[in-house]
Design a protein around this motif. Structure first.
Motif, short mmCIF file in Angstrom:
data_model
loop_
_atom_site.label_atom_id
_atom_site.label_comp_id
_atom_site.label_asym_id
_atom_site.label_seq_id
_atom_site.Cartn_x
_atom_site.Cartn_y
_atom_site.Cartn_z
N TYR A 91 0.83 -1.24 -0.04
CA TYR A 91 0.09 0.03 0.14
C TYR A 91 0.74 1.32 0.15
O TYR A 91 2.02 1.15 0.38
CB TYR A 91 -0.96 -0.06 1.15
N LYS A 103 -3.58 10.40 1.93
CA LYS A 103 -4.00 9.57 0.75
C LYS A 103 -3.63 8.25 0.74
O LYS A 103 -2.31 8.04 1.03
CB LYS A 103 -3.95 10.05 -0.72
N VAL A 105 -3.32 4.04 -1.35
CA VAL A 105 -3.71 3.46 -2.34
C VAL A 105 -3.28 1.89 -2.20
O VAL A 105 -2.27 1.74 -1.71
CB VAL A 105 -2.99 4.14 -3.75
N TYR A 106 -4.25 0.97 -2.20
CA TYR A 106 -3.98 -0.48 -1.84
C TYR A 106 -3.69 -1.12 -3.31
O TYR A 106 -4.09 -0.82 -4.49
CB TYR A 106 -5.21 -0.88 -1.42
N ARG A 171 -12.93 -0.15 5.77
CA ARG A 171 -12.18 0.30 4.73
C ARG A 171 -13.07 0.16 3.47
O ARG A 171 -13.21 -1.08 2.81
CB ARG A 171 -11.02 -0.48 4.52
N LYS A 172 -13.55 1.25 3.08
CA LYS A 172 -14.62 1.34 1.91
C LYS A 172 -13.99 0.64 0.48
O LYS A 172 -14.71 0.23 -0.15
CB LYS A 172 -15.32 2.61 1.63
N ASN A 173 -12.67 1.01 0.34
CA ASN A 173 -11.91 0.67 -0.72
C ASN A 173 -11.45 -0.84 -0.77
O ASN A 173 -11.11 -1.31 -1.90
CB ASN A 173 -10.74 1.50 -1.10
N LEU A 174 -11.83 -1.51 0.09
CA LEU A 174 -11.52 -3.05 0.13
C LEU A 174 -12.86 -3.83 -0.13
O LEU A 174 -12.74 -4.96 -0.47
CB LEU A 174 -10.88 -3.31 1.47
N LYS A 176 -14.89 -5.33 -1.75
CA LYS A 176 -15.17 -5.40 -3.28
C LYS A 176 -15.56 -6.71 -3.49
O LYS A 176 -15.94 -7.01 -4.82
CB LYS A 176 -14.14 -4.72 -4.16
#
Length: 344
Positions: A91, A103, A105-106, A171-174, A176
């Motif tokens: 990350y 910010k 980024v993953y 973590r909303k970006n994970l 998925k």
């Protein structure tokens, strides 16, 4: 006597821009390691509590070897780490300053732990002699199989009478892989003893209307007392819930405090004004570690909350995920020694 603690999750290679530069502003990145549960294990070991970290790493990989070496350097037991196929997650961090937010980024798709299945870890061996288990909402967000493995872990710990702390850590970006956090996290929390969250996690991870504005970050005692009572009522297995409260004036200036409800009393900590923040990533994990330590060390839950807040306040001054702090430093801040004068 302090109970040996086990933390389980994903540790990653952390690549961050030097100083407060934008990502790749210069062709240089600072390489360290980090991850929510690993951060907790390192902080606990630094405070003097026996800590073990469990994860799944790629086999025959020099980066994985470096991860193990780094954890051991902090005194963390790595004997139950599993090595298998996959890759090490990465990350990227761009530190924020003033009105420019940090910010993240993953790059962790198909990492070794994301591919791991239930049964990959010998929980009987992992929990032998342990008294505390810590997990977060990050792990079940990685993949469906990681979520199943996380659920297997908390159930195994609870079945053995081990205290389980769960940091909701949304973590909303994970999320998925097909299911949302409110479809997964409540089942995980039903095996927990202590819940940890920030003011937004309860709404996003559990789907419960908190009745507070997470963007404000200001403590409305009545609203948070009501919120924590609702969580305890919905999850009667919980003995307490702690919520960190961040008032974000800017990326460089935050107000920082926490509250805890144990079903009998509602405690609110001292509030710290943290200016000139160096790195806030990992501060919530340091609070979790401080709370775990404090709940075992102190007879009064209020002191445990104060310890956790003081420890995590110090983490804001340290670059990287890991809280490189000592017990004496936290105790000094709790006593009010916050002038920052040079020690000679």
């Amino acid at each position: 006597m302090l109970k040996p603690a086990v933390a389980f999750g994903e540790i990653m290679l952390r690549l961050s821009a030097p100083g407060f530069e934008r990502l790749l502003q210069t062709p240089m990145l600072c390489a360290t390691f980090g991850g929510a549960e690993a951060n907790v294990a390192v902080a606990l070991a630094s405070l003097g509590l026996p800590a073990s970290y469990v994860t799944v790493l790629p086999e025959q990989n020099p980066l994985a070897d470096a991860v193990v070496g780094e954890l051991r350097r902090f005194g963390v037991d790595t004997s139950h780490i599993v090595f298998t196929k996959g890759r090490l997650g990465v990350y990227f961090v761009e530190p924020g300053a003033n009105q420019r937010p940090s910010k993240v980024v993953y790059d962790r798709d198909r990492s070794a732990i994301a591919l791991a299945q239930p049964g990959a870890i010998d929980w009987e061996a992992v929990f032998r002699g342990a008294g505390w288990f810590h997990i977060t909402g990050v792990t079940p967000a990685i993949s469906g199989s990681a979520a199943a493995l996380a659920l297997e872990a908390v159930r195994a710990a609870a079945a053995r009478g081990i205290t389980v702390s769960c940091d909701l850590n949304y973590r909303k970006n994970l999320w998925k892989w097909g299911k949302s956090a409110p479809e997964v996290m409540p089942e995980l929390l039903r095996s927990a003893t202590i819940a940890i969250a920030n003011e937004e996690d309860v709404q996003t991870a559990l789907g419960m209307d908190a009745g507070v504005d997470p963007r404000a970050g200001r403590l409305d005692r009545g609203q948070y007392e009501k919120l924590t009572r609702r969580v305890l009522a919905a999850f009667p297995n919980l003995k307490a819930i702690a919520i960190t409260l961040r008032e974000s004036h800017s990326a460089s200036h935050n107000g920082w405090s926490a509250c805890l409800n144990n079903g009998q009393d509602f405690f609110v900590s001292r509030a710290y004004e943290i200016t000139h923040i160096v790195d806030r990533v990992g501060a919530g994990d340091c609070f979790a570690a401080g709370l775990i330590y404090g709940l075992q060390k102190f007879s009064n839950p209020r002191d445990a909350v104060e310890f956790g807040v003081a420890a995590s306040c110090l983490k804001h001054s340290i670059p990287g995920d890991f809280a490189r702090i000592s017990l004496s430093e936290v105790e000094a801040l709790m006593r009010g020694e916050s002038s920052g004068r040079v020690q000679r």
